[in-house]
Design a protein around this motif. Structure first.
Motif, short mmCIF file in Angstrom:
data_model
loop_
_atom_site.label_atom_id
_atom_site.label_comp_id
_atom_site.label_asym_id
_atom_site.label_seq_id
_atom_site.Cartn_x
_atom_site.Cartn_y
_atom_site.Cartn_z
N LEU A 56 65.17 -2.04 120.78
CA LEU A 56 66.58 -1.96 121.52
C LEU A 56 67.39 -0.81 121.09
CD1 LEU A 56 69.05 -3.58 122.52
CD2 LEU A 56 69.47 -4.36 120.49
N HIS A 57 67.92 0.01 121.86
CA HIS A 57 68.55 1.26 121.50
C HIS A 57 69.92 1.10 121.78
CE1 HIS A 57 69.22 5.73 121.67
NE2 HIS A 57 68.49 5.44 120.46
N GLY A 58 70.61 0.20 122.53
CA GLY A 58 71.78 -0.06 123.06
C GLY A 58 72.87 -0.10 122.03
N ALA A 106 75.35 -6.11 120.86
CA ALA A 106 74.08 -5.71 120.91
C ALA A 106 74.03 -4.32 120.48
CB ALA A 106 73.50 -5.80 122.39
N ASN A 107 73.46 -4.15 119.23
CA ASN A 107 73.39 -2.73 118.59
C ASN A 107 72.02 -2.67 117.87
OD1 ASN A 107 74.31 -0.61 116.35
ND2 ASN A 107 75.97 -0.88 117.98
N ALA A 108 71.60 -1.52 118.08
CA ALA A 108 70.11 -0.99 117.77
C ALA A 108 70.01 -1.05 116.22
CB ALA A 108 69.69 0.38 118.17
N TYR A 109 70.91 -0.54 115.65
CA TYR A 109 70.85 -0.41 114.15
C TYR A 109 72.12 -0.79 113.58
CZ TYR A 109 67.63 3.20 115.89
OH TYR A 109 66.58 3.61 116.58
N PRO A 162 61.47 -2.83 116.31
CA PRO A 162 62.30 -1.66 116.09
C PRO A 162 61.27 -0.45 116.36
CG PRO A 162 61.48 -2.84 114.17
CD PRO A 162 61.40 -3.71 115.02
N ASP A 163 61.97 0.56 116.81
CA ASP A 163 61.37 1.92 116.74
C ASP A 163 61.18 2.37 115.26
OD1 ASP A 163 64.13 2.32 116.67
OD2 ASP A 163 64.15 3.81 117.93
N MET A 164 62.14 2.02 114.44
CA MET A 164 62.06 2.26 113.04
C MET A 164 62.14 1.04 112.25
SD MET A 164 65.01 5.43 113.15
CE MET A 164 65.02 5.42 111.38
N PRO A 165 60.90 0.67 111.64
CA PRO A 165 60.92 -0.90 110.75
C PRO A 165 61.76 -0.85 109.74
CG PRO A 165 58.60 0.24 111.58
CD PRO A 165 59.52 1.22 111.93
N ALA A 166 62.07 0.27 109.06
CA ALA A 166 63.12 0.21 108.09
C ALA A 166 64.47 -0.21 108.66
CB ALA A 166 63.37 1.54 107.42
N ALA A 167 64.78 0.12 109.95
CA ALA A 167 66.08 -0.28 110.35
C ALA A 167 66.27 -1.97 110.32
CB ALA A 167 66.47 0.41 111.58
N ARG A 168 65.40 -2.45 111.01
CA ARG A 168 65.32 -4.07 111.03
C ARG A 168 65.32 -4.50 109.68
NH1 ARG A 168 61.64 -8.18 110.79
NH2 ARG A 168 62.18 -9.93 111.84
N VAL A 223 80.99 0.76 125.45
CA VAL A 223 79.61 1.14 125.87
C VAL A 223 79.76 2.51 125.10
CG1 VAL A 223 78.08 1.88 127.58
CG2 VAL A 223 79.51 -0.18 127.93
N GLY A 224 78.64 3.03 124.24
CA GLY A 224 78.90 4.43 123.55
C GLY A 224 77.84 4.87 123.13
N SER A 225 77.73 5.79 122.44
CA SER A 225 76.80 6.30 121.42
C SER A 225 76.70 5.88 120.01
CB SER A 225 76.88 7.65 121.45
OG SER A 225 78.07 8.23 120.33
N SER A 226 77.62 4.92 119.62
CA SER A 226 78.04 4.71 117.99
C SER A 226 77.03 3.51 117.78
CB SER A 226 79.12 4.43 117.74
OG SER A 226 79.24 4.23 116.36
N ASN A 227 76.00 3.62 117.00
CA ASN A 227 75.50 2.41 116.17
C ASN A 227 76.39 1.74 115.22
OD1 ASN A 227 72.61 2.57 117.28
ND2 ASN A 227 72.63 4.55 116.18
#
Length: 415
Positions: free
Chosen positions: A292-294, A229-232, A261-267, A306-310
């Motif tokens: 999703l920000h996970g 599960a990854n946001a970007y 998405p919070d950033m449509p370009a990312a999707r 678990v962490g901060s890395s997309n």
């Protein structure tokens, strides 16, 4: 890429701000000696103000508090918000602050994206959750879905040592928390749990691809199941190839990506990869409840992170990131259960026949994206590479006096 595996850790999964913020604030309020906090974002909303008050109260009762924020992510913090903390004795650092040009933030690359807290050298938190109200469900439809973890045990000693090294350039010579922890800390002596875990970092010096490599190790070793599960999601070519190979050898490979998405370009850029992955049997689910920000994953019920890395070029090739990799059936099973609930209740499966009709423009963009991913790691070296600096906020005289007194006590081993 060598990392230090530790055993005997107790790990707790924290889902969203509803679980993370109360646990983090309670730990800060109970701190007796030290709080070190790194985060990409602090906003001056109800979450940021609660953090501000918690660290002010801690500093006033004699706890040594150091906070580091990113100069891009937290660029809008007001001077008054920071000064309220430094006046109480909080030591406040900003990573690579840069002036705006024509109203635009200029420090786009090589951000400090880690989210870490260490309290008294015995309790740590790590994950993807910033200190902002948009990680709480009552924020509304754009509230973020994310994860963090609380850690007790020997791994905390590694995290505390890393934080001491990260802050060494801006600390006075005698303010050595590493010496303090070796004298007073007990993290290395305790075994409150039975989980094996390791801290994995990404930086622009010695650990340029460690997080990506550990993901790929987990993917290549998988025999039954991979859930990410990854946001970007915009990883490198080799990462994508490993996912395809896993699916082709019979592993169930599932990706949970952004549907709202919070950033449509990312999707949009992620969808450029769908054809390549779906054709190999990878299952792609879009999470449609909220953004999703996970940044989490599980493999075969035993490996998780678990962490901060997309999984995008910024996180994998430019930003400073921190993940924890876990070998533990109980923790991994709990994370897997949470991800299964997302899939069952809030995700839409991307079927090949339901994809948008392939147009020539989409094909051309897909070819560009594919070749961009193959070459980005080498191109990243061309981007601005000057060494970013930590800048410490000036402390009023009363705050400076309090901080010196607290650090003197720490160096002398006083309680």
């Amino acid at each position: 890429m060598n990392i230090n595996w530790t055993s005997g850790n107790a790990l707790e999964l924290l889902e969203n701000g509803e679980a993370f913020f109360p646990a983090a604030f309670e730990a800060i309020r109970k701190a007796e000696r030290s709080v070190v906090l790194e985060t990409f974002i602090i906003f001056e909303d109800k979450v940021g103000r609660e953090l501000q008050q918690a660290v002010i109260d801690a500093a006033r009762r004699g706890v040594r508090v150091e906070i580091t924020v990113d100069g891009y992510g937290s660029a809008d913090l007001s001077a008054g918000f920071i000064e309220a903390m430094t006046a109480a004795g909080v030591v406040f650092h900003m990573f690579d602050p840069q002036p705006r040009r024509l109203g635009m933030r200029t420090n786009l690359f090589r951000r400090m994206h880690r989210k870490i807290i260490v309290v008294d050298g015995v309790l740590a938190f790590i994950g993807g959750i910033n200190f902002s109200a948009d990680h709480l469900a009552d924020f509304g439809p754009t509230a973020k879905q994310d994860y963090a973890m609380a850690i007790r045990g020997p791994l905390v000693d590694d995290i505390a040592r890393f934080e001491a090294e990260a802050l060494a350039p801006v600390r006075q010579p005698r303010l050595s928390w590493l010496r303090f922890r070796r004298k007073r800390g007990s993290g290395a002596q305790q075994a409150p749990g039975d989980s094996a875990a390791a801290l994995v970092l990404r930086d622009n010096d010695a650990h340029t691809s460690d997080i990506e490599q550990h993901y790929r190790i987990g993917i290549r070793a998988a025999r039954h199941d991979i859930t990410i599960a990854n946001a970007y999601f915009f990883p490198g070519y080799r990462f994508l190839r490993d996912l395809r190979h896993a699916a082709k050898r019979g592993v169930r490979v599932r990706l949970i990506l952004q549907g709202e998405p919070d950033m449509p370009a990312a999707r949009f850029v992620a969808t450029m990869l769908y054809d390549y992955l779906l054709s190999a049997g990878v299952q792609i689910y879009e999470y449609c409840e909220r953004p999703l920000h996970g940044k989490v994953a599980t493999v075969d019920g035993t490996w998780s992170t678990v962490g901060s890395s997309n999984l995008d070029p910024l996180s994998l090739a430019l930003n400073l990131e921190a993940n924890v990799v876990v070998h533990d059936k109980k923790f991994t099973a709990e994370l897997q259960q949470r991800l299964e609930a997302l899939i069952e209740d809030h995700c839409q499966l991307m079927e090949r026949q339901t994809r948008p009709r392939r147009k020539i423009q989409r094909v051309l963009v897909g070819v560009f994206v594919f070749h961009f991913l193959r070459r980005f790691p080498s191109w990243a070296g061309w981007l601005p590479a000057r060494k970013p600096q930590l800048t410490s906020a000036p402390m009023p005289a009363e705050g400076l006096s309090a901080a010196k007194e607290h650090s003197d006590e720490a160096c002398e081993g006083k309680p």
